[in-house]
Design an enzyme around this catalytic site. Structure first.
Site, PDB file in Angstrom:
ATOM      1  N   TRP A   1      -3.238  -2.577 -60.747  1.00  0.00           N
ATOM      2  CA  TRP A   1      -1.817  -2.246 -60.660  1.00  0.00           C
ATOM      3  C   TRP A   1      -1.273  -2.003 -62.057  1.00  0.00           C
ATOM      4  O   TRP A   1      -1.609  -2.715 -62.990  1.00  0.00           O
ATOM      5  CB  TRP A   1      -1.040  -3.382 -59.982  1.00  0.00           C
ATOM      6  CG  TRP A   1      -1.320  -3.473 -58.513  1.00  0.00           C
ATOM      7  CD1 TRP A   1      -2.030  -4.460 -57.881  1.00  0.00           C
ATOM      8  CD2 TRP A   1      -0.929  -2.543 -57.498  1.00  0.00           C
ATOM      9  NE1 TRP A   1      -2.103  -4.190 -56.530  1.00  0.00           N
ATOM     10  CE2 TRP A   1      -1.425  -3.030 -56.271  1.00  0.00           C
ATOM     11  CE3 TRP A   1      -0.211  -1.343 -57.507  1.00  0.00           C
ATOM     12  CZ2 TRP A   1      -1.230  -2.373 -55.062  1.00  0.00           C
ATOM     13  CZ3 TRP A   1      -0.017  -0.684 -56.294  1.00  0.00           C
ATOM     14  CH2 TRP A   1      -0.520  -1.199 -55.096  1.00  0.00           C
TER      15      TRP A   1
ATOM     16  N   ASP B   1      -6.175  -1.520 -52.053  1.00  0.00           N
ATOM     17  CA  ASP B   1      -7.164  -2.481 -51.530  1.00  0.00           C
ATOM     18  C   ASP B   1      -8.086  -1.941 -50.436  1.00  0.00           C
ATOM     19  O   ASP B   1      -7.610  -1.346 -49.462  1.00  0.00           O
ATOM     20  CB  ASP B   1      -6.470  -3.678 -50.865  1.00  0.00           C
ATOM     21  CG  ASP B   1      -5.321  -4.236 -51.638  1.00  0.00           C
ATOM     22  OD1 ASP B   1      -5.003  -3.718 -52.704  1.00  0.00           O
ATOM     23  OD2 ASP B   1      -4.721  -5.202 -51.144  1.00  0.00           O
TER      24      ASP B   1
HETATM   25  C1  FRU Z   1      -2.907  -6.218 -53.310  1.00  0.00           C
HETATM   26  C2  FRU Z   1      -1.726  -5.935 -52.426  1.00  0.00           C
HETATM   27  C3  FRU Z   1      -1.741  -6.814 -51.192  1.00  0.00           C
HETATM   28  C4  FRU Z   1      -0.960  -6.018 -50.187  1.00  0.00           C
HETATM   29  C5  FRU Z   1      -1.328  -4.596 -50.552  1.00  0.00           C
HETATM   30  C6  FRU Z   1      -0.196  -3.618 -50.395  1.00  0.00           C
HETATM   31  O1  FRU Z   1      -3.230  -5.157 -54.158  1.00  0.00           O
HETATM   32  O2  FRU Z   1      -0.518  -6.096 -53.144  1.00  0.00           O
HETATM   33  O3  FRU Z   1      -1.237  -8.106 -51.388  1.00  0.00           O
HETATM   34  O4  FRU Z   1      -1.314  -6.311 -48.868  1.00  0.00           O
HETATM   35  O5  FRU Z   1      -1.746  -4.612 -51.890  1.00  0.00           O
HETATM   36  O6  FRU Z   1      -0.671  -2.311 -50.550  1.00  0.00           O
END
Ligand code: FRU
Length: 484
Positions: free
Chosen positions: A302, A40
């Protein structure tokens, strides 16, 4: 073993251990990590005349997300990025298994940061997600607040994360947090309020899933735009409905009105996908000094194992896009105007019949198409790697736009009603493609992995009244190479 040695060397301040990053899929003008893993975008902000973008970063390997740090880069024009040292390390009891997502608010010349500290325990029974405050006065060094965590939210564990906070009327701070409730079966967004950034009170449930919008809402964002309020977030667990919600996780928006007296949000649209491509997640917006609402997303998804993983890096960001709302209450996304400044010479400009083809330089280009909306149109991006070829089509009868790739990528499709001409703007980078339809009411973002030079070709029985192909100058590079 390599990871262990890297951790040791880094701990001993011998600097980071960079895997050798290969150039073939490394973006020419999108921000990607200098090495390792990116997910992110975080803390997108404008500070002392420069844009700052932080991101979820694993400096040790591109193979997995690992324990998140905050990577950091800055830019004056959103395209020429300078990599800065890691901004936040997972070095406190409340963030020891991950400095998760959050944002930055620039207030009185200081960067205030609120992020989620993730704490996993073996077996997971006591996993916790805390919210933590940090500050930077120079836009480089970050100091964590000694009184952290600022929100423990024991009754909302173990999924409460990804704060986005802002200041309202110079006196009150608000924050949205993504959460899962009803035994982790439904997602929602909680609203918090504070007078000093340190003491927070939960004040309302801004929105929640009725069961059809997933079990967890990640990365919420809430902002004013063109007289409305927009809630944007990334739900997990939404079931596909026809052409919709076909990715593993989605990013959606809903437009409505927000009342600062009752602290309630009233939606006036349904939940819609922000982008219709395969790789678009975890958006982060900011308001810049010119009043523009700008957005980045993670240009990945993901559980997709993209081949760049074996080239020493994972993940890039999308183009920075400027947001607005049109009269049909659709979210409009346009590449920021700075995008035009990175265009170089024209490789083609004029009418083009079926099979007209142009080979790109350095696999980076901007392509524009004007065509008759009452006829079908097809555009093909091809290279030696046939399984990666991208076919973009418009079907005039059904009013569908599709983006098709062989192999695991598959097809994504949505309806699009061109207002005037069929107009497409396509930004192509070494391993990505972004399609903007019309004024930006429909977009697709897909990663793709060509082999050797890319050729763009006008497809079967298609005719472009205007076909323009611009080369694009490199603005980012693999760390070992100099930017011209
Ligand atoms: C979204 C997420 C968020 C979290 C982060 C962890 O892709 O799962 O909810 O803060 O990535 O890397």
């Amino acid at each position: 073993m390599k990871t262990v040695i890297c951790i040791l060397l880094t701990a001993l301040s011998f600097g980071s251990c960079y895997e050798t990053v290969k150039d073939r899929y490394y973006p020419r003008y999108h921000l990607a990590p200098p090495n390792g893993w990116m997910n992110d975008p975080n803390g997108f902000s404008y500070f002392q005349g420069e844009y700052h973008l932080f991101y979820q970063y694993n400096p040790f390997t591109s193979q997995s997300a690992g324990i998140a740090h905050w990577g950091h880069a800055k830019s004056v024009d959103l395209f020429h990025w300078i990599h800065l040292p890691i901004a936040i390390y997972p070095d406190k009891a409340y963030d020891r298994t991950g400095v998760f997502s959050g944002n930055v608010l620039v207030d009185n010349g200081t960067m205030y940061i609120i992020y989620t500290g993730n704490v996993n325990t073996p077996g997971g029974p006591n996993n916790m997600q805390y919210q933590a405050l940090a500050m930077s006065t120079d836009g480089l060094h970050v100091e964590k607040y000694a009184g952290n965590p600022i929100i423990e939210a024991k009754s909302h564990q173990p999924n409460i994360r990804d704060p986005k906070f802002w200041k309202h009327e110079d006196e009150t701070y608000y924050m949205v947090l993504g959460n899962s409730f009803n035994n982790n079966t439904q997602g929602r967004v909680l609203l918090y309020e504070s007078k000093n950034l340190k003491n927070w009170k939960e004040v309302s449930v801004l929105a929640e899933s009725d069961g059809s919008m997933g079990y967890m809402w990640e990365c919420p964002d809430f902002f004013e735009l063109d007289g409305y309020h927009v809630l944007m977030m990334s739900p997990q667990g939404v079931a596909p409905q026809g052409d919709k919600f076909k990715n593993l996780y989605q990013t959606v928006y809903v437009i409505g009105h927000f009342d600062y007296e009752t602290l309630l949000f009233t939606p006036i649209t349904e939940y819609r996908e922000v982008d219709h491509g395969r790789h678009f997640y975890a958006t982060q917006t900011t308001l810049d000094s010119r009043g523009r609402r700008l957005m980045f997303a993670w240009f990945d998804m993901w559980e997709d194992v993209l081949p760049e993983r074996n080239d020493g890096f994972t993940g890039t960001t999308t183009l920075p896009r400027q947001l607005s709302i049109n009269s049909d209450l659709k979210l409009i996304q346009k590449p920021v105007e700075e995008s035009y400044k990175i265009l170089s010479y024209r490789l083609y400009n004029g009418k083009a019949r079926s099979r007209t083809s142009v080979q790109l330089d350095d696999n980076a280009a901007m392509v524009e198409i004007f065509a008759d909306k009452f006829r079908d149109f097809e555009l093909i991006f091809e290279s030696k790697n046939k399984t990666s070829d991208v076919i973009i089509s418009y079907y005039s009868e059904t009013k569908h736009v599709t983006i098709y790739q062989d192999g695991f990528q598959g097809m994504r499709r949505t309806e699009w009603y061109p207002k005037g001409k069929l107009y497409w703007m396509i930004f192509l980078d070494a391993s990505s493609i972004e399609l903007f339809c019309g004024e930006g009411e429909v977009t697709f973002s897909n990663r793709y992995f060509p082999e050797g030079p890319i050729t763009v070709r006008i497809g079967h029985s298609s005719y472009a009244e205007r076909f323009t192909v611009y080369s694009i100058n490199r603005t980012v590079n693999v760390p070992s190479m100099k930017i011209s």
